[in-house]
Scaffold this active site. Structure first.
Site, PDB file in Angstrom:
ATOM      1  N   HIS A  37     -27.997  51.490 -37.832  1.00  0.00           N
ATOM      2  CA  HIS A  37     -29.448  51.401 -37.636  1.00  0.00           C
ATOM      3  C   HIS A  37     -30.106  52.772 -37.788  1.00  0.00           C
ATOM      4  O   HIS A  37     -31.170  52.893 -38.402  1.00  0.00           O
ATOM      5  CB  HIS A  37     -29.765  50.817 -36.255  1.00  0.00           C
ATOM      6  CG  HIS A  37     -29.769  49.328 -36.213  1.00  0.00           C
ATOM      7  ND1 HIS A  37     -28.623  48.577 -36.303  1.00  0.00           N
ATOM      8  CD2 HIS A  37     -30.791  48.456 -36.091  1.00  0.00           C
ATOM      9  CE1 HIS A  37     -28.941  47.302 -36.234  1.00  0.00           C
ATOM     10  NE2 HIS A  37     -30.251  47.194 -36.106  1.00  0.00           N
ATOM     11  N   LYS A 102     -26.094  40.765 -27.288  1.00  0.00           N
ATOM     12  CA  LYS A 102     -26.023  40.327 -25.890  1.00  0.00           C
ATOM     13  C   LYS A 102     -26.843  41.278 -25.043  1.00  0.00           C
ATOM     14  O   LYS A 102     -27.008  42.452 -25.387  1.00  0.00           O
ATOM     15  CB  LYS A 102     -24.576  40.268 -25.402  1.00  0.00           C
ATOM     16  CG  LYS A 102     -23.890  41.611 -25.300  1.00  0.00           C
ATOM     17  CD  LYS A 102     -22.478  41.488 -24.771  1.00  0.00           C
ATOM     18  CE  LYS A 102     -21.841  42.877 -24.685  1.00  0.00           C
ATOM     19  NZ  LYS A 102     -20.458  42.831 -24.243  1.00  0.00           N
TER      20      LYS A 102
END
Length: 186
Positions: A37, A102
């Site tokens: 990212h 998550k």
């Protein structure tokens, strides 16, 4: 009842999904964690193109283990999503429709999900070996030097996920806490 959905994830396909819905996702998804990212955002900052077109795509926050002989991929459990919170709004603005991971997301990501009519899906932590059986193909397409954090193009078949944040911003984590407090008072 599980809702079957296939990529690409257009708004038309995801707009009726609600926080708490169970889905089975099939099609192409991409893997990327924080190191990847950071590189993606670096490319954008330099005015360069990304190595993948993320419009209407899903990114799974995973750093799979190496595949054993005869397997497509090793264990592939979800990474804690807040590690990508600094980068996610910018990718959502470019058309990313789903993030899979998550844990909770910050307010900026929640607002960006609503603004961009996207979703956040939860994969079951601790089920890495089971999830890997739903990945039927995997190839590294960018940042091979990052090892487990390289960007992979993966084909999934009936990957079990739960809608955590829907396109309207309903958040299963918040709704679950409210329901618990409501029933605990009775």
């Amino acid at each position: 009842m599980d809702i079957m959905i296939n990529t690409p994830l257009t708004y038309e396909k995801i707009k009726k999904l609600k926080a708490g819905d169970r889905i089975l996702l099939s099609g192409t998804i991409y893997s990327a964690r924080d190191a990847a990212h950071k590189r993606l955002i670096g490319l954008l900052d330099e005015g360069k193109e990304l190595p993948i077109n993320i419009k209407d795509e899903a990114i799974y926050y995973v750093g799979p283990t190496p595949a054993k002989e005869g397997q497509v991929i090793g264990s592939a459990g979800p990474t804690t999503s807040y590690r990508m919170d600094d980068y996610s709004p910018r990718l959502l603005d470019l058309g990313l429709k789903a993030m899979i991971g998550k844990g909770a997301r910050n307010e900026e990501v929640l607002n960006s999900i609503i603004k961009n009519k996207a979703i956040y899906l939860g994969a079951i932590g601790g089920a890495a070996a089971l999830i890997s059986k739903r990945i039927v193909a995997s190839e590294i397409i960018a940042y091979e030097d990052l090892g487990a954090e390289a960007i992979r193009k993966m084909e999934v078949k009936d990957m079990p996920l739960i809608v955590i944040i829907d396109t309207e911003g309903n958040n299963l984590y918040k709704l679950g806490q409210e329901e618990y407090l409501r029933t605990a008072k009775n």
